[in-house]
Design a protein around this motif. Sequence first.
Motif, mmCIF file in Angstrom:
data_model
loop_
_atom_site.group_PDB
_atom_site.id
_atom_site.type_symbol
_atom_site.label_atom_id
_atom_site.label_comp_id
_atom_site.label_asym_id
_atom_site.label_seq_id
_atom_site.Cartn_x
_atom_site.Cartn_y
_atom_site.Cartn_z
ATOM 1 N N GLU A 19 49.664 30.361 97.004
ATOM 2 C CA GLU A 19 50.851 29.763 98.101
ATOM 3 C C GLU A 19 50.459 29.629 99.487
ATOM 4 O O GLU A 19 51.228 28.996 100.218
ATOM 5 N N ILE A 20 49.311 30.295 99.973
ATOM 6 C CA ILE A 20 48.789 29.915 101.245
ATOM 7 C C ILE A 20 48.037 28.411 101.011
ATOM 8 O O ILE A 20 46.849 28.625 100.800
ATOM 9 N N GLY A 21 48.774 27.485 101.512
ATOM 10 C CA GLY A 21 48.059 26.020 101.262
ATOM 11 C C GLY A 21 46.967 25.777 102.455
ATOM 12 O O GLY A 21 45.986 25.230 101.941
ATOM 13 N N ASP A 22 47.224 25.977 103.579
ATOM 14 C CA ASP A 22 46.186 25.858 104.753
ATOM 15 C C ASP A 22 45.958 26.958 105.667
ATOM 16 O O ASP A 22 47.116 27.583 106.065
ATOM 17 N N VAL A 23 44.881 27.246 105.983
ATOM 18 C CA VAL A 23 44.739 28.243 107.110
ATOM 19 C C VAL A 23 43.834 27.515 108.158
ATOM 20 O O VAL A 23 42.758 26.766 107.731
ATOM 21 N N ASP A 24 43.984 27.814 109.352
ATOM 22 C CA ASP A 24 43.251 27.018 110.300
ATOM 23 C C ASP A 24 43.364 27.930 111.571
ATOM 24 O O ASP A 24 44.152 28.765 111.872
ATOM 25 N N GLY A 25 42.491 27.662 112.750
ATOM 26 C CA GLY A 25 42.665 28.584 113.971
ATOM 27 C C GLY A 25 41.889 27.924 115.082
ATOM 28 O O GLY A 25 40.803 27.519 114.601
ATOM 29 N N LEU A 26 41.981 28.248 116.277
ATOM 30 C CA LEU A 26 41.399 27.874 117.423
ATOM 31 C C LEU A 26 41.515 28.869 118.287
ATOM 32 O O LEU A 26 42.679 29.117 118.783
ATOM 33 N N GLY A 27 40.361 29.873 118.401
ATOM 34 C CA GLY A 27 40.551 31.011 119.165
ATOM 35 C C GLY A 27 41.640 32.152 118.445
ATOM 36 O O GLY A 27 41.647 32.113 117.149
ATOM 37 N N CYS A 67 53.440 27.493 100.888
ATOM 38 C CA CYS A 67 53.530 26.797 100.032
ATOM 39 C C CYS A 67 53.972 27.068 98.577
ATOM 40 O O CYS A 67 54.179 28.207 98.345
ATOM 41 N N GLU A 68 54.330 26.256 97.762
ATOM 42 C CA GLU A 68 54.572 26.443 96.302
ATOM 43 C C GLU A 68 53.076 26.662 95.583
ATOM 44 O O GLU A 68 52.209 26.666 96.436
ATOM 45 N N ARG A 69 53.121 27.332 94.577
ATOM 46 C CA ARG A 69 51.700 27.563 94.036
ATOM 47 C C ARG A 69 50.675 26.583 94.014
ATOM 48 O O ARG A 69 49.798 26.806 93.643
ATOM 49 N N ASP A 70 51.414 25.235 93.837
ATOM 50 C CA ASP A 70 50.133 24.201 94.178
ATOM 51 C C ASP A 70 49.657 24.078 95.369
ATOM 52 O O ASP A 70 48.583 23.105 95.593
ATOM 53 N N ASN A 130 57.185 25.524 101.388
ATOM 54 C CA ASN A 130 58.038 26.651 100.800
ATOM 55 C C ASN A 130 58.747 27.475 101.793
ATOM 56 O O ASN A 130 58.240 28.320 102.359
ATOM 57 N N LYS A 131 59.747 26.531 102.289
ATOM 58 C CA LYS A 131 60.382 27.415 103.630
ATOM 59 C C LYS A 131 61.224 28.660 103.172
ATOM 60 O O LYS A 131 61.429 29.743 104.066
ATOM 61 N N LYS A 132 61.633 28.772 101.851
ATOM 62 C CA LYS A 132 62.310 29.892 101.388
ATOM 63 C C LYS A 132 61.616 31.253 101.423
ATOM 64 O O LYS A 132 61.649 32.265 101.896
ATOM 65 N N LEU A 133 60.285 30.930 100.916
ATOM 66 C CA LEU A 133 59.207 31.972 100.902
ATOM 67 C C LEU A 133 59.035 32.808 102.238
ATOM 68 O O LEU A 133 59.020 33.785 102.481
ATOM 69 N N VAL A 134 58.683 31.699 103.094
ATOM 70 C CA VAL A 134 58.274 32.110 104.257
ATOM 71 C C VAL A 134 59.549 32.850 105.065
ATOM 72 O O VAL A 134 59.509 33.906 105.737
ATOM 73 N N ARG A 194 57.869 38.454 94.776
ATOM 74 C CA ARG A 194 58.497 39.378 93.911
ATOM 75 C C ARG A 194 59.932 39.152 93.825
ATOM 76 O O ARG A 194 60.587 38.839 93.119
ATOM 77 N N ASP A 195 60.480 39.103 95.264
ATOM 78 C CA ASP A 195 61.863 39.055 95.324
ATOM 79 C C ASP A 195 62.339 37.507 95.101
ATOM 80 O O ASP A 195 63.490 37.535 94.565
ATOM 81 N N LEU A 196 61.412 36.574 95.208
ATOM 82 C CA LEU A 196 62.076 35.126 94.754
ATOM 83 C C LEU A 196 61.725 34.840 93.363
ATOM 84 O O LEU A 196 62.195 33.728 92.877
ATOM 85 N N ALA A 197 60.896 35.327 92.809
ATOM 86 C CA ALA A 197 60.426 35.243 91.327
ATOM 87 C C ALA A 197 61.647 34.924 90.146
ATOM 88 O O ALA A 197 62.645 35.645 90.509
#
Length: 458
Positions: free
Chosen positions: A365-373, A381-384, A389-393, A455-458
């Motif tokens: 569900e973590i579709g993208d990670v990035d960082g600067l400093g 995201c969804e599992r894709d 996935n606004k609800k999950l966050v 788990r809660d949203l499954a």
Amino acid sequence: MNERALLADEARFCSFGDTVHYVEPPKIFERCSGSYLFDSRGIAYLDLQMWYSAVNFGYANQRLADAMRRQLDMLPQVASQYLHSTKIELARAIAEDALAKWDAKGRVQFNVGGSQAIEDSLKLVRNARGGKSLMFAFEGGYHGRTLGASAITSSYRYRRRFGHFGDRAHFVPFPYHFRGGAGMTKEQYGEHCVRQFERLFESEYQGVWDARANESEYAAFYVEAVQGTGGYVIPPPNYFARLKEVLDRHGILLVVDEIQMGFFRTGKLWAIEHFGVTPDVVVFGKALTNGLNPLAGLWAKESLIGPTVFPPGSTHSTFASNPLGTAVGVETMKMLRESDYASIVEAKGAHFLQGLRELQRRHPEIGDVDGLGLALRAEICERDGFTPNKKLVGRMVEIGLSGDLGLGSEKLGLVLDVGGYHKNVVTFAPSLHITADEIELAFVLFDQVLTRAKRDLA
Ligand SMILES: Cc1ncc(COP(=O)(O)O)c(C=O)c1O
């Protein structure tokens, strides 16, 4: 008064017009220290957002609080029409830094909050461009919620009820590679986005440029070097240098809004420094006083802000350049000069990013990670791994604030903030003083909230 009674009074007596009721029920905190907020039960919440990056140097930072206490004992208040030494020292520190970095002479103007400093910058650039009132700004950009600032902030939501005041910006796509650059490298996408912008100047029929007069209808382009509220989106490294070439060719000023990303959030005083361009105006706020005082301001090149073009009375606010704020600002600038914040933030940012990447391997569900400093993002995201996935966050935020996480028997909470075009991005802005152990704890707690939310949203 107990918490239930306080919340009942809040519901009765406080306006709901601010952002408190984004989360229900709203959270009450009692105390803060370092990377933590504490509720009335004494439960510690690890804060990974630090007041939207206003508290870069940790809650209740002793050195900065002492600077404020000293000022409190000496000259706690004086009308902004008079001078006091810390205003001048702070302006000098910021202007000398700009001179050293960009070989550009300039001056500083203070005001009482980010939005108000943005308003001042609008006056500056309109004035410098013969009263032109049109601006470019980015889709996903955020510059505040006063009427002028919300006109150049992309969300219609902030304007919907209030009609127009000033001209709505022309919003240009930000080079958001994860959601726009399929089939292209980041650099190719950066070039592609500049080319798309450049097309606006190809003929007068695109509506922004008069080739005969050699003049654009637009005064300035308002940018965040790394988008804040837009979801900590980090642009391709080549983007801004190419964009600035286009702006310079067409007489359009570059205003960089560093209100959220300034003061070493990204590992440099100003985030725009990563991208090798010299701005015409820099607007700053938030972490200048580590959140102790709502002082903000701008730096501008001499040609835009010198006394002949921006004479006395061009702007004013009762509390602008108030001495408590400027005293803390001076101490912040001193502190930044004394330690190697660039290396510290880069190293901590690398540690944080590596942990997020490990979590991403475990959670599709973590579709993208990035960082600067220490400006980092995790797109939920969804599992894709792509569909937002606004609800999950949203559920993750609630679980974090419940204060029901923990290590063994110790109960802990987690403060997360959500941003992004689809409100599905966890935007991380931890204290720049966060310890390695606290970063490790962040991974444990983040894993817990995500696992429980799924788990809660499954
Ligand atoms: C990039 C940016 N610009 C402007 C503002 C507005 O500042 P303030 O909330 O102090 O008015 C913010 C606040 O979040 C911001 O992040």
